[in-house]
Design an enzyme around this catalytic site. Structure first.
Site, PDB file in Angstrom:
ATOM      1  N   ARG A  76       0.825  -1.213   0.000  1.00  0.00           N
ATOM      2  CA  ARG A  76       0.000   0.000   0.000  1.00  0.00           C
ATOM      3  C   ARG A  76       0.864   1.271   0.000  1.00  0.00           C
ATOM      4  NH1 ARG A  76      -3.950  -0.045   4.551  1.00  0.00           N
ATOM      5  NH2 ARG A  76      -4.995   1.639   3.443  1.00  0.00           N
ATOM      6  N   GLN A  79      -9.168  11.243   7.881  1.00  0.00           N
ATOM      7  CA  GLN A  79      -9.113   9.816   8.207  1.00  0.00           C
ATOM      8  C   GLN A  79      -8.082   9.120   7.325  1.00  0.00           C
ATOM      9  OE1 GLN A  79     -13.212   7.907   8.673  1.00  0.00           O
ATOM     10  NE2 GLN A  79     -13.741   9.820   7.683  1.00  0.00           N
ATOM     11  N   ASP A 109      -2.498   8.694   3.905  1.00  0.00           N
ATOM     12  CA  ASP A 109      -1.541   8.866   2.810  1.00  0.00           C
ATOM     13  C   ASP A 109      -0.660  10.106   2.927  1.00  0.00           C
ATOM     14  OD1 ASP A 109      -3.311  10.963   1.930  1.00  0.00           O
ATOM     15  OD2 ASP A 109      -4.485   9.505   0.798  1.00  0.00           O
ATOM     16  N   HIS A 134      -6.199   8.741  11.836  1.00  0.00           N
ATOM     17  CA  HIS A 134      -5.838   7.319  11.738  1.00  0.00           C
ATOM     18  C   HIS A 134      -4.345   7.112  11.488  1.00  0.00           C
ATOM     19  CE1 HIS A 134     -10.302   6.338  10.598  1.00  0.00           C
ATOM     20  NE2 HIS A 134     -10.148   6.681  11.857  1.00  0.00           N
ATOM     21  N   CYS A 162       7.757   1.139  16.992  1.00  0.00           N
ATOM     22  CA  CYS A 162       8.015  -0.278  17.205  1.00  0.00           C
ATOM     23  C   CYS A 162       6.768  -0.939  17.776  1.00  0.00           C
ATOM     24  CB  CYS A 162       9.242  -0.516  18.069  1.00  0.00           C
ATOM     25  SG  CYS A 162       8.963  -0.381  19.828  1.00  0.00           S
ATOM     26  N   CYS A 164      13.412  -2.254  15.460  1.00  0.00           N
ATOM     27  CA  CYS A 164      13.555  -0.976  16.165  1.00  0.00           C
ATOM     28  C   CYS A 164      15.005  -0.811  16.640  1.00  0.00           C
ATOM     29  CB  CYS A 164      12.603  -0.960  17.357  1.00  0.00           C
ATOM     30  SG  CYS A 164      12.811   0.458  18.444  1.00  0.00           S
ATOM     31  N   ASN A 223     -19.372  15.399  -1.903  1.00  0.00           N
ATOM     32  CA  ASN A 223     -19.380  13.951  -2.134  1.00  0.00           C
ATOM     33  C   ASN A 223     -19.964  13.691  -3.522  1.00  0.00           C
ATOM     34  OD1 ASN A 223     -19.804  11.036  -1.870  1.00  0.00           O
ATOM     35  ND2 ASN A 223     -19.629  11.352   0.344  1.00  0.00           N
TER      36      ASN A 223
HETATM   37  N1  APR Z   1     -14.996  13.073  -4.347  1.00  0.00           N
HETATM   38  C1  APR Z   1     -15.762  13.143  -3.229  1.00  0.00           C
HETATM   39  N2  APR Z   1     -16.281  12.062  -2.619  1.00  0.00           N
HETATM   40  C2  APR Z   1     -16.041  10.866  -3.155  1.00  0.00           C
HETATM   41  C3  APR Z   1     -15.256  10.705  -4.323  1.00  0.00           C
HETATM   42  C4  APR Z   1     -14.727  11.877  -4.927  1.00  0.00           C
HETATM   43  N3  APR Z   1     -13.977  11.833  -6.025  1.00  0.00           N
HETATM   44  N4  APR Z   1     -15.191   9.384  -4.601  1.00  0.00           N
HETATM   45  C5  APR Z   1     -15.893   8.748  -3.663  1.00  0.00           C
HETATM   46  N5  APR Z   1     -16.413   9.620  -2.766  1.00  0.00           N
HETATM   47  C6  APR Z   1     -17.183   9.342  -1.554  1.00  0.00           C
HETATM   48  C7  APR Z   1     -18.056   8.112  -1.610  1.00  0.00           C
HETATM   49  O1  APR Z   1     -19.322   8.409  -2.166  1.00  0.00           O
HETATM   50  C8  APR Z   1     -18.150   7.748  -0.123  1.00  0.00           C
HETATM   51  O2  APR Z   1     -19.233   8.403   0.506  1.00  0.00           O
HETATM   52  O3  APR Z   1     -16.257   9.099  -0.532  1.00  0.00           O
HETATM   53  C9  APR Z   1     -16.832   8.259   0.457  1.00  0.00           C
HETATM   54  C10 APR Z   1     -15.819   7.189   0.815  1.00  0.00           C
HETATM   55  O4  APR Z   1     -16.343   6.430   1.862  1.00  0.00           O
HETATM   56  P1  APR Z   1     -15.458   5.311   2.614  1.00  0.00           P
HETATM   57  O5  APR Z   1     -14.742   4.479   1.591  1.00  0.00           O
HETATM   58  O6  APR Z   1     -16.340   4.627   3.589  1.00  0.00           O
HETATM   59  O7  APR Z   1     -14.313   6.156   3.341  1.00  0.00           O
HETATM   60  P2  APR Z   1     -14.254   6.800   4.811  1.00  0.00           P
HETATM   61  O8  APR Z   1     -15.520   7.485   5.146  1.00  0.00           O
HETATM   62  O9  APR Z   1     -12.977   7.557   4.836  1.00  0.00           O
HETATM   63  O10 APR Z   1     -14.153   5.586   5.797  1.00  0.00           O
HETATM   64  C11 APR Z   1     -13.281   4.544   5.563  1.00  0.00           C
HETATM   65  O11 APR Z   1     -12.461   3.007   7.112  1.00  0.00           O
HETATM   66  O12 APR Z   1     -10.924   1.494   6.314  1.00  0.00           O
HETATM   67  C12 APR Z   1     -11.178   2.484   7.269  1.00  0.00           C
HETATM   68  O13 APR Z   1      -9.674   3.907   8.309  1.00  0.00           O
HETATM   69  C13 APR Z   1     -10.200   3.584   7.054  1.00  0.00           C
HETATM   70  O14 APR Z   1     -10.605   5.899   7.118  1.00  0.00           O
HETATM   71  C14 APR Z   1     -10.984   4.723   6.495  1.00  0.00           C
HETATM   72  C15 APR Z   1     -12.407   4.347   6.771  1.00  0.00           C
END
Ligand code: APR
Length: 259
Positions: free
Chosen positions: A72, A103, A106, A121, A129, A154, A220
């Site tokens: 990743r 959240q 990266d 996160h 470590c 570590c 979104n």
């Molecule tokens: N622009 C804006 N929104 C977008 C785009 C985009 N280009 N592409 C997708 N989305 C929206 C989707 O519609 C969705 O509502 O982003 C949201 C992503 O939702 P999740 O994948 O559930 O991400 P998140 O809310 O960050 O929660 C996932 O779970 O795996 C753990 O820690 C990890 O922080 C992560 C969390």
């Protein structure tokens, strides 16, 4: 994108003293960063998320977990922040104060120039470590190849190194969520970008902002769990909507409503 809604959002930003941008996985979508589950393809598809991202999973098979994060980290190293990340950094110049709460692990907000970033996160390119949590302040470039990989050790205690991210069953980094909650309660505008609003406690921040009297603006591509409680939904990709907000605000010139 709805022009009237965009204008209302620009107006709210123009009046704001403190803006909080709360971002999730959708924020990095246009950079090509897959979510945890989307990245689980090929040889990684056979594991459940806890086997790849929990203290128990690491204890059981450190090389498997380190290999997963190496893979990743390589995906992230091969990508870069997009116009939406840059727009949030530019927004700092146009409002009195802006805090990014993310959240995402990266590191793209800092990379694109945002100065105050709370990483709820953690960060995939920071390490500690496994046994004692000693911070390990070295750069570890991702290795080539896929599959299990023995983690480095570590320098202080000799235990394995792990990424400094929040795993299943772990608490958020000490104090970071509390800080984020305080900013959420006291902000005037919250931009909620690319999050489904399902993962707690991050999902509680828009409500904290709302209760504190802020205008909550969602960015979104589609309605989410949060849409019912937000004031404005700007439907579209972050890489288009955020630059449009910045352009709209910049067009108003200096000395907006917050003087
Ligand atoms: N622009 C804006 N929104 C977008 C785009 C985009 N280009 N592409 C997708 N989305 C929206 C989707 O519609 C969705 O509502 O982003 C949201 C992503 O939702 P999740 O994948 O559930 O991400 P998140 O809310 O960050 O929660 C996932 O779970 O795996 C753990 O820690 C990890 O922080 C992560 C969390």
């Amino acid at each position: 994108m709805d022009a009237a809604k965009l204008e209302r959002a620009v107006e709210a930003l123009d009046q704001a003293r403190l803006v909080v941008a709360a971002t999730g996985a959708g924020m990095s979508k246009e950079s090509g960063i897959p979510t945890f589950r989307d990245a689980q393809e090929g040889l990684w598809a056979r594991y459940n998320p806890e086997e790849l991202a929990s203290p128990q999973g690491f204890r059981q098979d450190p090389a498997r977990v380190w290999g997963w994060y190496n893979y990743r980290r390589r995906l992230i190293a091969g990508s870069s922040p997009h116009a939406g990340h840059r727009a949030l950094a530019e927004l700092e110049e146009l409002v009195p104060r802006l805090v990014v709460v993310t959240q995402n692990i990266d590191g793209f907000h800092k990379q694109s120039g945002s100065s105050t970033v709370l990483e709820l996160h953690g960060n995939i390119n920071r390490f500690k470590c496994f046994e004692h949590g000693h911070p390990v302040d070295i750069e570890i470039p991702p290795a080539a190849g896929d599959g299990p990989l023995e983690p480095p050790k570590c320098p202080r205690c000799g235990s394995y190194i792990r990424p400094d991210v929040v795993w299943y069953g772990e608490m958020l980094p000490h104090g970071v969520f509390e800080q984020a909650e305080n900013f959420a309660r006291s902000c005037d505008v919250m931009l909620v970008v690319g999050t489904s609003g399902i993962v707690y406690p991050a999902a509680a921040l828009p409500m904290a902002a709302r209760v504190g009297g802020a205008i909550v603006i969602e960015v979104n591509t589609q309605p989410s769990q949060l849409t019912q409680m937000v004031d404005i939904l700007l439907q579209g990709p972050a890489g288009e909507v955020l630059p449009a907000l910045v352009t709209g605000l910049a067009a108003r010139g200096p000395g907006g409503g917050h003087a």
